[in-house]
Design a protein around this motif. Sequence first.
Motif, mmCIF file in Angstrom:
data_model
loop_
_atom_site.group_PDB
_atom_site.id
_atom_site.type_symbol
_atom_site.label_atom_id
_atom_site.label_comp_id
_atom_site.label_asym_id
_atom_site.label_seq_id
_atom_site.Cartn_x
_atom_site.Cartn_y
_atom_site.Cartn_z
ATOM 1 N N HIS A 59 0.802 -1.225 0.000
ATOM 2 C CA HIS A 59 0.000 0.000 0.000
ATOM 3 C C HIS A 59 0.832 1.271 0.000
ATOM 4 C CE1 HIS A 59 -2.977 -2.895 2.033
ATOM 5 N NE2 HIS A 59 -3.302 -2.794 0.753
ATOM 6 N N GLY A 60 2.107 1.150 -0.219
ATOM 7 C CA GLY A 60 2.952 2.313 -0.393
ATOM 8 C C GLY A 60 3.045 3.176 0.850
ATOM 9 N N PHE A 61 2.689 4.444 0.698
ATOM 10 C CA PHE A 61 2.847 5.418 1.767
ATOM 11 C C PHE A 61 1.668 5.426 2.739
ATOM 12 C CE2 PHE A 61 5.432 6.877 -1.800
ATOM 13 C CZ PHE A 61 6.666 7.028 -1.170
ATOM 14 N N LEU A 62 0.640 4.654 2.463
ATOM 15 C CA LEU A 62 -0.415 4.460 3.452
ATOM 16 C C LEU A 62 0.142 3.608 4.590
ATOM 17 C CD1 LEU A 62 -3.438 3.664 1.102
ATOM 18 C CD2 LEU A 62 -2.986 5.822 2.284
ATOM 19 N N PRO A 63 -0.332 3.810 5.812
ATOM 20 C CA PRO A 63 0.223 3.044 6.936
ATOM 21 C C PRO A 63 -0.059 1.553 6.814
ATOM 22 C CG PRO A 63 -1.710 4.288 7.629
ATOM 23 C CD PRO A 63 -1.380 4.759 6.250
ATOM 24 N N ASP A 64 0.898 0.757 7.229
ATOM 25 C CA ASP A 64 0.734 -0.697 7.214
ATOM 26 C C ASP A 64 -0.406 -1.125 8.133
ATOM 27 O OD1 ASP A 64 1.813 -2.582 5.620
ATOM 28 O OD2 ASP A 64 3.734 -2.713 6.651
ATOM 29 N N VAL A 65 -0.523 -0.441 9.269
ATOM 30 C CA VAL A 65 -1.613 -0.680 10.217
ATOM 31 C C VAL A 65 -2.707 0.343 9.936
ATOM 32 C CG1 VAL A 65 -2.264 -0.754 12.650
ATOM 33 C CG2 VAL A 65 0.010 -1.534 11.942
ATOM 34 N N LEU A 66 -3.941 -0.108 9.828
ATOM 35 C CA LEU A 66 -5.035 0.807 9.516
ATOM 36 C C LEU A 66 -5.121 1.933 10.538
ATOM 37 C CD1 LEU A 66 -7.875 -1.676 8.498
ATOM 38 C CD2 LEU A 66 -6.625 -0.114 7.002
ATOM 39 N N PRO A 67 -5.461 3.151 10.104
ATOM 40 C CA PRO A 67 -5.597 4.272 11.044
ATOM 41 C C PRO A 67 -6.617 3.965 12.146
ATOM 42 C CG PRO A 67 -5.597 5.074 8.786
ATOM 43 C CD PRO A 67 -5.669 3.579 8.707
ATOM 44 N N LEU A 68 -6.327 4.433 13.341
ATOM 45 C CA LEU A 68 -7.245 4.227 14.463
ATOM 46 C C LEU A 68 -8.513 5.034 14.259
ATOM 47 C CD1 LEU A 68 -4.786 4.485 17.516
ATOM 48 C CD2 LEU A 68 -5.732 2.411 16.489
ATOM 49 N N THR A 69 -9.629 4.479 14.666
ATOM 50 C CA THR A 69 -10.896 5.206 14.621
ATOM 51 C C THR A 69 -11.147 5.967 15.917
ATOM 52 O OG1 THR A 69 -12.083 3.250 15.412
ATOM 53 C CG2 THR A 69 -11.914 3.563 13.020
#
Length: 490
Positions: free
Chosen positions: A17-27
């Motif tokens: 996913h490139g520059f998106l974080p490997d861990v999904l953003p926290l809600t």
Amino acid sequence: MRPPIPVLADYGISPQHGFLPDVLPLTRLPDPYYNKWESIATNLQSLILSKRLQGVIDRLPVLSTVGLEHDAEWRRAYMLLTFFAHGYIWGGDTPCDRVPPSISAPLLKICEHLEVPPVSTYAASVLWNFKPLFVDEDIDDLDNLATLVTFTGSLDESWFYLVSVAIEARGGPIIPLMLNAIAAAREGDSATVTRCLRVFAQCLDDLGELLRRMNESCDPGFFYRRIRTFLAGSKNMAEAGLPNGVMYDDGSGHSEYVQYSGPSNAQSSLIQFFDIILGIEHRPTGEKAEPASESEREGRSSMPKHNFIRDMRRYMPGPHARFLNDVGAVANIREFVESRGPSDRPLSIAYDACLSMLRAFRDIHITIVTRYIIVPSRVIRARSRSRSPEAVRNRQNLATASRNEKHKKVKGTGGTALIPFLKQARDETGEPAVEAWARKFMSRQTKVSGQNDFFLGKAEEPDVLDDPVMEHGLAGTWTMDEDVGGICNY
């Protein structure tokens, strides 16, 4: 000795996913200590609409950053506070040039940790502001994405951010692909480089189709009047109401005014990666290309240009900016293609195809900017002529700044003159083309249809804001201008 090819893990970059974080953003921030921040985020749209956000933030206590542990928590805190700051600055009838300590004090510490400036950036509004609707489906599917925070609570604003999220996710695999191409070029493996470039060109075409989907769920008028205002920075924003910039008051008594650009697509590390890999050079806006000497060509990647695009790296997360700098030190695709010359036409054609696809991507972007910013700015400026000065002065922000006749160059949220900057970036994309036909194709100037002349076409207007806006209504077609009048002008 040649520098090593960067390893993605060293910069927190995902091969998928490139520059998106490997861990999904926290809600949500897990520590209850930050519930006050989360409460404002939940009610942000209502607080802005009721013009009560400033009062709530003024009464907010200064919270410590000691409870932030993992990177995902720091990123969410940064996203929240930059949204709060921009809502505070631009949420009233006139912009506020001071952000109080309740926001500034923790924000400055968070920015130091993440190596980003205290302003909303592409990272805050796009990279760290999404969630998948279905976790078992990929995030490169635009129809599987939702935003975490918005200023307006509208589908239009969410869609505006999410198109970029999908582009980042879809383009992520290009990064390891082209790093492999750099390694292959070092070994003289033309077949592998050609294969990588062909995949790259196909992916760029896919990204262009994603960008075209902006029109599906984001209304240009709503974007210009309601969304774009909150995305403005504080740099070159004097006519929008911030002549000195913004003061982030940390409570020390020594805070000073600073000026920052707002979030811009030029802050996308992915798009800048494309330029670096292909050896595309960007000059300051208005500067013409000069023939390069042999020594200049050899030191191309090690001689950074001082321009708006490069300046935007200051707004990227620190590891991402360092990655681009390190890739620039090893990028060799353009030199490899030029060294093979006409003897390896499949390689040249594949390289030129990438340039063409990236140029087409930038053409799509210019079309979107024209529809979402240039055209609405013309309408607002024209309509303001028929209104009383008191009504025009009621609000002041980035959208209303275009009413001023002295400022005909429309600025982006980054503070640049939009169309000249974007057109030059597009034209520079085609300059490295190898094949003569490709150079000719990508250096063409677009013409519009001729008027009242059978043989000659009409040259493109240099400044679209100079033309009067035509309105169509019950009285037929009329010009909205002071000395002509209109239905309601007398």
